[in-house]
Write an enzyme that holds these catalytic residues in place. Structure first.
Site, short mmCIF file in Angstrom:
data_model
loop_
_atom_site.label_atom_id
_atom_site.label_comp_id
_atom_site.label_asym_id
_atom_site.label_seq_id
_atom_site.Cartn_x
_atom_site.Cartn_y
_atom_site.Cartn_z
N LYS A 129 0.82 -1.22 0.00
CA LYS A 129 0.00 0.00 0.00
C LYS A 129 0.85 1.27 0.00
O LYS A 129 2.07 1.22 0.22
CB LYS A 129 -0.97 -0.04 1.19
CG LYS A 129 -2.08 -1.07 0.95
CD LYS A 129 -3.18 -1.04 1.99
CE LYS A 129 -4.29 -2.02 1.61
NZ LYS A 129 -5.36 -2.10 2.65
N ARG B 109 -3.25 -10.02 5.21
CA ARG B 109 -3.73 -10.07 3.81
C ARG B 109 -2.62 -9.53 2.93
O ARG B 109 -2.31 -8.34 2.98
CB ARG B 109 -4.98 -9.22 3.69
CG ARG B 109 -5.58 -9.26 2.29
CD ARG B 109 -6.89 -8.48 2.23
NE ARG B 109 -7.39 -8.43 0.87
CZ ARG B 109 -6.94 -7.56 -0.05
NH1 ARG B 109 -5.97 -6.70 0.28
NH2 ARG B 109 -7.43 -7.58 -1.27
N1 LIG Z 1 -10.08 -7.04 4.95
C1 LIG Z 1 -9.43 -6.27 4.06
N2 LIG Z 1 -9.77 -6.32 2.74
C2 LIG Z 1 -9.09 -5.53 1.88
N3 LIG Z 1 -9.25 -5.37 0.54
C3 LIG Z 1 -8.32 -4.44 0.15
S1 LIG Z 1 -8.20 -3.89 -1.50
C4 LIG Z 1 -7.00 -2.64 -1.48
C5 LIG Z 1 -5.59 -3.16 -1.58
O1 LIG Z 1 -5.35 -4.38 -1.44
O2 LIG Z 1 -4.70 -2.30 -1.80
N4 LIG Z 1 -7.56 -4.01 1.18
C6 LIG Z 1 -8.05 -4.68 2.29
C7 LIG Z 1 -7.70 -4.65 3.68
O3 LIG Z 1 -6.80 -3.92 4.14
N5 LIG Z 1 -8.43 -5.47 4.52
#
Ligand SMILES: Nc1nc2[nH]c(SCC(=O)O)nc2c(=O)[nH]1
Length: 285
Positions: free
Chosen positions: A223, A258
């Site tokens: 990010k 994640r």
């Molecule tokens: N639970 C959860 N789901 C997500 N989906 C995305 S999409 C944006 C990206 O991956 O840059 N981020 C997240 C996060 O931080 N937590």
């Protein structure tokens, strides 16, 4: 006692920090080819992440990056269902659906997904009811505003207290809708309506969320915060910074990470786990 999530028959045991591998099925993510090519490449990517040691695969068809536009239900379904169906067959891992739309939740679970990952914490109409009926675990994430505008002027009194309060409210709403705490995971939502300072405060004080009594997910992978701190503009150059951030998150209470870079994160967690296994010295009489 370690939380054990039953994801549509596939277990996700949160006895130690586990790794959620990211599969973005958005047109620009895998290929500039057509839809079929995108699905094939997404599935191959998921199989590879499973081989790298992922404990769960997160499939998302709506880009929720800052500035992203909305995606229709039909378009989101066309993107994710083929990938979920084939991944469920080709791997034994639990599969999470990264969506906020109740119709997508229902179809994805029907197709084999066993975990709902909702960046809007079940706030869309019908989402609470759908998640309760589907009886699969749910990740409740904090977002301030909407992807299209959330980074314009993020503002909090105290970001940790404000996000904590929001997550407590969403846990309560889920319980009132019939979703037991044992099926909930919470997530402060790094980058979703937060400045870099807000993201750093949330990471530094991540342990503040453990008193909510549900497992904690952290997602900082590649990010902008990592990019700004390391000066790495290209997302794929942010692996080392992401691994560092996720190790810190694990040390401060996150049990689900994640990530894009599964192998690197799995290695870091093996080192962390081994150190955690060292017994304290015997107190000789
Ligand atoms: N639970 C959860 N789901 C997500 N989906 C995305 S999409 C944006 C990206 O991956 O840059 N981020 C997240 C996060 O931080 N937590």
């Amino acid at each position: 006692l370690s939380p054990r999530l039953d994801c549509n028959g596939r277990p996700l045991i949160l006895d130690r920090p586990r790794v959620m591998g990211i599969i973005n099925v958005t047109p620009d993510s895998f290929s500039d080819g057509g839809r079929h090519d995108t699905a094939d490449r997404a599935i191959a990517h998921g199989v590879r992440l499973a081989q790298e040691g992922a404990d769960v695969l997160d499939v998302g068809g709506e880009s929720t990056r800052p500035g992203a536009d909305e995606v229709s239900v039909d378009e989101e379904l066309r993107r994710v269902l083929p990938v979920i169906e084939r991944l469920a067959r080709e791997t034994t891992l639990p599969i999470s659906i990264d969506t906020s739309k109740p119709e997508v939740m229902r179809a994805a679970v029907q197709a084999g997904a066993g975990l709902i990952n909702d960046v809007r914490a079940l706030r869309m109409n019908g989402a609470l009811e759908a998640a309760a009926e589907l009886a699969v675990p749910v990740v409740l994430m904090h977002m301030q505003g909407e992807p299209g505008s959330m980074q314009a002027a993020p503002d909090y009194d105290d970001v940790v207290a404000d996000v904590h309060r929001f997550l407590a409210e969403r846990i309560f709403a889920a319980e009132m809708a019939g979703i037991p705490k044992s099926r909930l995971v919470i997530d402060p939502g790094f980058g979703f309506g937060k400045t870099i300072e807000h993201n750093l405060a949330l990471l530094a004080r991540l342990d503040a969320f453990t008193n909510l009594g549900v497992p904690l997910l952290a997602g900082l992978s590649r990010k902008r915060t990592i990019g700004e701190l390391t000066g790495r503009d290209a997302p794929e150059a942010r692996v080392h910074g992401s691994v560092a951030a996720h190790l810190i998150a694990a040390q401060r209470g996150a049990v689900l990470l994640r990530v894009h870079d599964v192998a690197a994160t799995v290695d870091a967690l093996k080192v962390w786990h081994a150190v955690g296994q060292v017994k304290p010295p015997r107190r000789d009489a």
